[in-house]
Design a protein around this motif. Structure first.
Motif, short mmCIF file in Angstrom:
data_model
loop_
_atom_site.label_atom_id
_atom_site.label_comp_id
_atom_site.label_asym_id
_atom_site.label_seq_id
_atom_site.Cartn_x
_atom_site.Cartn_y
_atom_site.Cartn_z
N MET A 17 95.52 65.04 7.02
CA MET A 17 96.35 64.95 8.21
C MET A 17 95.51 65.28 9.45
N THR A 18 95.89 64.72 10.57
CA THR A 18 95.23 64.99 11.84
C THR A 18 96.27 64.87 12.95
N SER A 19 95.92 65.31 14.14
CA SER A 19 96.83 65.22 15.28
C SER A 19 96.52 63.98 16.10
N LEU A 20 97.56 63.35 16.60
CA LEU A 20 97.44 62.19 17.46
C LEU A 20 98.18 62.49 18.76
N SER A 21 97.48 62.37 19.87
CA SER A 21 98.11 62.51 21.18
C SER A 21 98.32 61.13 21.76
N VAL A 22 99.54 60.84 22.17
CA VAL A 22 99.89 59.54 22.74
C VAL A 22 100.47 59.78 24.12
N LYS A 23 99.94 59.06 25.11
CA LYS A 23 100.50 59.11 26.46
C LYS A 23 101.16 57.77 26.74
N VAL A 24 102.44 57.81 27.07
CA VAL A 24 103.17 56.61 27.48
C VAL A 24 103.21 56.66 29.00
N LEU A 25 102.46 55.78 29.65
CA LEU A 25 102.32 55.86 31.09
C LEU A 25 103.38 55.05 31.82
N GLU A 26 103.35 53.73 31.64
CA GLU A 26 104.25 52.88 32.42
C GLU A 26 104.43 51.54 31.73
N GLY A 27 105.37 50.79 32.22
CA GLY A 27 105.61 49.46 31.71
C GLY A 27 105.88 48.50 32.85
N ASP A 28 105.67 47.23 32.59
CA ASP A 28 106.00 46.18 33.55
C ASP A 28 106.77 45.12 32.78
N LEU A 29 108.07 45.12 32.94
CA LEU A 29 108.92 44.24 32.14
C LEU A 29 109.42 43.04 32.94
N ARG A 30 108.77 42.75 34.05
CA ARG A 30 109.21 41.61 34.85
C ARG A 30 109.00 40.29 34.12
N ALA A 31 108.07 40.23 33.19
CA ALA A 31 107.81 38.99 32.45
C ALA A 31 108.61 38.90 31.16
N VAL A 32 109.54 39.83 30.94
CA VAL A 32 110.28 39.87 29.68
C VAL A 32 111.30 38.74 29.58
N GLU A 33 111.50 37.98 30.66
CA GLU A 33 112.47 36.89 30.61
C GLU A 33 112.11 35.88 29.52
N ASP A 34 110.82 35.81 29.16
CA ASP A 34 110.42 34.92 28.05
C ASP A 34 111.00 35.42 26.73
N LEU A 35 111.13 36.74 26.59
CA LEU A 35 111.67 37.33 25.36
C LEU A 35 113.19 37.38 25.38
#
Length: 131
Positions: A17-35
């Protein structure tokens, strides 16, 4: 209002086992209209209540945590950090973005990042497109 959801599920421990540090900074969902054609694509986005769910997928079970909800924007800035204990050799990080409203969680997009390809102690600064 901001909501924070946290859940951890562990089913035994196998392997190193080990530690994982994850940083969630930002998102840009303006192009999500395709999805999602019905998703709003301009600011302000009055019916958006976005949060990112992180899930570690591994043989000894999964662990989940989530960011705070960011409202009325398609460019959420979270700047949140999570530290999770993971298996060194057999883990993946799944990040899923949802729009949370009174009707439930609307899936916006996701990405799966294999962690076995990363070196221990290596810092990764990447942007990942949602699919």
């Amino acid at each position: 209002s901001q909501r924070r959801q946290e859940e951890e599920i562990e089913e035994g421990v196998e392997g190193r086992m080990t530690s994982l540090s994850v940083k969630v900074l930002e998102g840009d969902l303006r192009a999500v209209e395709d999805l999602l054609p019905s998703f709003p694509t301009c600011e302000p986005a009055p019916n958006t209540h976005l949060f990112a769910s992180l899930r570690i997928i591994q043989s000894c079970g999964s662990k989940q945590c989530a960011t705070f909800v960011k409202e009325h924007t398609l460019k959420p800035v979270w700047e949140e950090e999570f530290t999770l204990t993971i298996e060194e050799d057999h883990s993946e990080l799944e990040l899923v973005v949802y729009n949370f409203d009174t009707g439930g969680h609307q899936f916006v997009g996701s990405v799966v990042i294999p962690l076995c390809e990363m070196e221990s102690g290596e810092a990764i600064d990447e942007s990942y497109p949602l699919t």
